[in-house]
Each structure stands twice: as structure tokens, then as C-alpha cells.
Design a protein around this motif. Sequence first.
Motif, short mmCIF file in Angstrom:
data_model
loop_
_atom_site.label_atom_id
_atom_site.label_comp_id
_atom_site.label_asym_id
_atom_site.label_seq_id
_atom_site.Cartn_x
_atom_site.Cartn_y
_atom_site.Cartn_z
N ASP A 37 0.83 -1.19 0.00
CA ASP A 37 0.00 0.00 0.00
C ASP A 37 0.88 1.25 0.00
O ASP A 37 0.58 2.23 -0.70
CB ASP A 37 -0.91 -0.01 1.22
N THR A 38 1.96 1.20 0.75
CA THR A 38 2.89 2.34 0.80
C THR A 38 3.65 2.47 -0.51
O THR A 38 3.81 3.57 -1.06
CB THR A 38 3.88 2.16 1.96
N TYR A 39 4.11 1.33 -1.04
CA TYR A 39 4.92 1.34 -2.26
C TYR A 39 4.14 1.92 -3.44
O TYR A 39 4.68 2.68 -4.24
CB TYR A 39 5.37 -0.09 -2.57
N PHE A 40 2.87 1.56 -3.54
CA PHE A 40 2.06 2.01 -4.67
C PHE A 40 1.15 3.19 -4.31
O PHE A 40 0.21 3.49 -5.05
CB PHE A 40 1.22 0.85 -5.21
N ASN A 41 1.41 3.81 -3.15
CA ASN A 41 0.65 5.00 -2.74
C ASN A 41 -0.86 4.75 -2.73
O ASN A 41 -1.65 5.62 -3.13
CB ASN A 41 0.97 6.19 -3.65
N GLY A 42 -1.25 3.57 -2.31
CA GLY A 42 -2.66 3.25 -2.19
C GLY A 42 -3.34 2.84 -3.48
O GLY A 42 -4.51 2.45 -3.47
N GLU A 43 -2.64 2.90 -4.60
CA GLU A 43 -3.23 2.53 -5.88
C GLU A 43 -3.52 1.02 -5.91
O GLU A 43 -2.65 0.21 -5.63
CB GLU A 43 -2.29 2.88 -7.03
N THR A 45 -5.55 -0.57 -3.91
CA THR A 45 -5.86 -1.12 -2.59
C THR A 45 -7.27 -1.69 -2.51
O THR A 45 -7.49 -2.77 -1.95
CB THR A 45 -5.68 -0.05 -1.50
#
Length: 229
Positions: A37-43, A45
Motif C-alpha cells: 500500500d505504501t509502495y504504490f501509494n494506495g493505488e 488497494t
Amino acid sequence: MSDFHELRERSLLQYVIAKSAEGEPESVTEAMDVFWDTYFNGEGTAQWKLRVKALDDAISAKTPRTAMEIGTYCGYTAVRMGRHVPPGGKLISVEMDPLYAAIATKIIEHAGLRDRVFVEIGTVKDRLAAIQKKYSLSGPLDAVLLDHDVNSYLPDLKRLEAEGLITKGTVVLCDWSLYPGSDDYGRPLQVPTDGKEFMTYLAQAGRPTATHSLTGKEVFTVSSWTGVV
């Protein structure tokens, strides 16, 4: 596979070991959720949560003693499924990439599931006979998760059927999302466009399917036999 991807998956392993409680599968999957979630900035999720719920509901209802996952990646779904495998049961997860298989093996061990979740390196095409012998697989599997190349779903399903590993009671789970390490990750996967032949095969076999979708995009399918092919 690029060095960038290798660094990403290695970072995942380091994060999981540092941030999760050893021997607790839920803690391990929670740490992996936070990392991605952090790596993809919530994208993605919301899609990920839908996928997880569909998987959890199907596997917890089945409580499989024997199961197979094709496409381990870093072990997230192996851990989620492995939680529901009772003592003495086994989940065999097949992964063709040696690095991913090694990372998944360590994550599974850290989760305390090394006695029931086993990672095999290779493909179903090349490794099925050896896997059957190694794990004494002579009867049908309780559950199968297809989570690799969509174009391999049908050939691999047929291989399992030919060996008597798929039967009326087997739950077949199909993940239509693309995992982060996939070469096709980021492109819009269209289902049943990409898996049209596979879905047609299931329908012709008399297997009803429940496909979980989000904003018009198919994410995960749960399918059960009503008859044997």
C-alpha cells in the motif's frame, strides 16, 4: 527481471521480517499489505481488498487438507491460504522464478507455516509428476488457486484434471489481477477477454462461477464443479 524489481522484492522481505511477529500469519500478511500500500501509494488497494476477501471466504469455507497454488510470487496468498490448512495438510505452491520462490519460502517460514506450505520451483508442466511423487498426491485437491500467466490457466487446469487432481469437490480460484512483479503489471487485464477460452471451458464443464468485480473490472473468480469433465 530487472535489478529494480529484485530490490523491491528483497525490500519486501526485509520489511516483513522487521515489522511482523514471527509465527503469526496474520501479522505477516498485514505487514505485506502495508508495504505494498505504501509502495504504490494506495493505488489498487480497493481491488486488493476485494481479492483478499474472496480468497479468504472461499478457503475458510473449504478448510482444504490438500491444495495447490500456481504462481507464488512472494508468498502472500500462500500465507493467507496456509492459515486455513489444518495440521497434517499441505499447500503446494509452484513458482517458476527462483528468487521469488526463495523470498516466499522465507516469508512462509517466518509466518510459522513451514510444516504445511511448501514452495516448488518450476512450472506445472515440468514439475507436476515430481510434485505428485514427493507429496504423495494421488487423489483430488480440495482447492486450486491459479495466479500466474492467464494463458497458462487452461493448459494447467487440464493437466491437473488428467492426473485426477481436479474433481467435483475441488474449488478452483482464479486471480485476474496482475501481481507487481509481472512483466504485464500495469496494463489493464480484461476478463474474460484474456481468459475467454478458459471461462468458456468452465461453463461447458458445468461449473458455475462467481466473479467478484470492482468498478466494472473482474478481479477474482471462485468456481465449483457440478460435474466432472
